[in-house]
Design a protein around this motif. Structure first.
Motif, mmCIF file in Angstrom:
data_model
loop_
_atom_site.group_PDB
_atom_site.id
_atom_site.type_symbol
_atom_site.label_atom_id
_atom_site.label_comp_id
_atom_site.label_asym_id
_atom_site.label_seq_id
_atom_site.Cartn_x
_atom_site.Cartn_y
_atom_site.Cartn_z
ATOM 1 N N ALA A 8 -55.364 55.744 -54.434
ATOM 2 C CA ALA A 8 -54.771 55.878 -55.768
ATOM 3 C C ALA A 8 -53.488 55.064 -55.871
ATOM 4 N N SER A 9 -52.693 55.052 -54.817
ATOM 5 C CA SER A 9 -51.435 54.296 -54.820
ATOM 6 C C SER A 9 -51.679 52.806 -54.967
ATOM 7 N N TRP A 55 -52.406 52.316 -58.551
ATOM 8 C CA TRP A 55 -51.219 52.665 -59.320
ATOM 9 C C TRP A 55 -50.184 51.552 -59.189
ATOM 10 N N GLY A 103 -55.954 56.533 -59.881
ATOM 11 C CA GLY A 103 -54.661 55.867 -59.742
ATOM 12 C C GLY A 103 -54.376 54.948 -60.920
#
Length: 181
Positions: A66-67, A70, A38
């Motif tokens: 991952a978000s 990110w 991410g």
């Protein structure tokens, strides 16, 4: 030209032998790998018009971890057909994409994602990264393909180029396989 990014779910936990395959969560290394990917994707500046993902627990947790790294959340289109899908099923799913987005991120499983790369990217030396995929497409690997198509309904064999490939161990060696001396 369309952009298709593929993100294989991160390393899953096999400790509960009674758990259904669909319900396996990420293990600790998988959580770290998903977060590392991410952060990597964020560093590339890439964005995606659509995210389509397998609803299997390990894929959903990969998206979640991952978000976080990110720094954004996505409206995810969960599609059970991605779960353990063949390349042919994934191509059919891509052909059904409506609204003509320029870029799509698909989160799923092997061997389908790996086989999709082999089907979309010709084995003619035009995409040297394809050789790396032939060696292995490990968990939490992120790949970007450029497809020479105007509409998603035009997806066909050998229509793409593999332009980016990043494995978790490329970012942190502890996220790769354990090597035995």
């Amino acid at each position: 030209m369309k952009t298709l990014a593929l993100f294989r779910h991160a390393k899953s936990d096999w400790s509960d032998a009674r758990a259904r395959d669909f319900d396996r969560p990420l293990n600790e290394r998988g959580q770290r790998g998903a977060r590392a990917m991410g952060a990597y994707i964020k560093s590339t500046g890439r964005s995606f018009d659509r995210m389509i993902a397998s609803p299997a627990v390990r894929a959903a947790e990969t998206v979640e971890e991952a978000s976080k790294a990110w720094g954004c959340t996505f409206k995810v289109e969960w599609d059970r057909r991605i779960y353990l899908a063949s390349s042919a099923t994934l191509v059919d799913l891509l052909k059904e994409i409506s609204g003509d987005p320029a870029s799509v991120l698909m989160v799923g499983h092997n061997p389908g994602l790996e086989d999709l790369i082999f089907d979309l990217v010709p084995d003619d030396g035009s995409s040297p990264l394809r050789d790396v995929v032939e060696q292995k497409f490990p968990t939490a690997t992120f790949a970007v393909l450029e497809l020479d198509i105007d509409r998603w309904s035009d997806v066909a064999d050998r229509c793409g180029r593999l332009v980016e490939l990043k494995r978790p161990r490329d970012l942190d060696p502890t996220l790769g396989p354990v090597l035995v001396d």
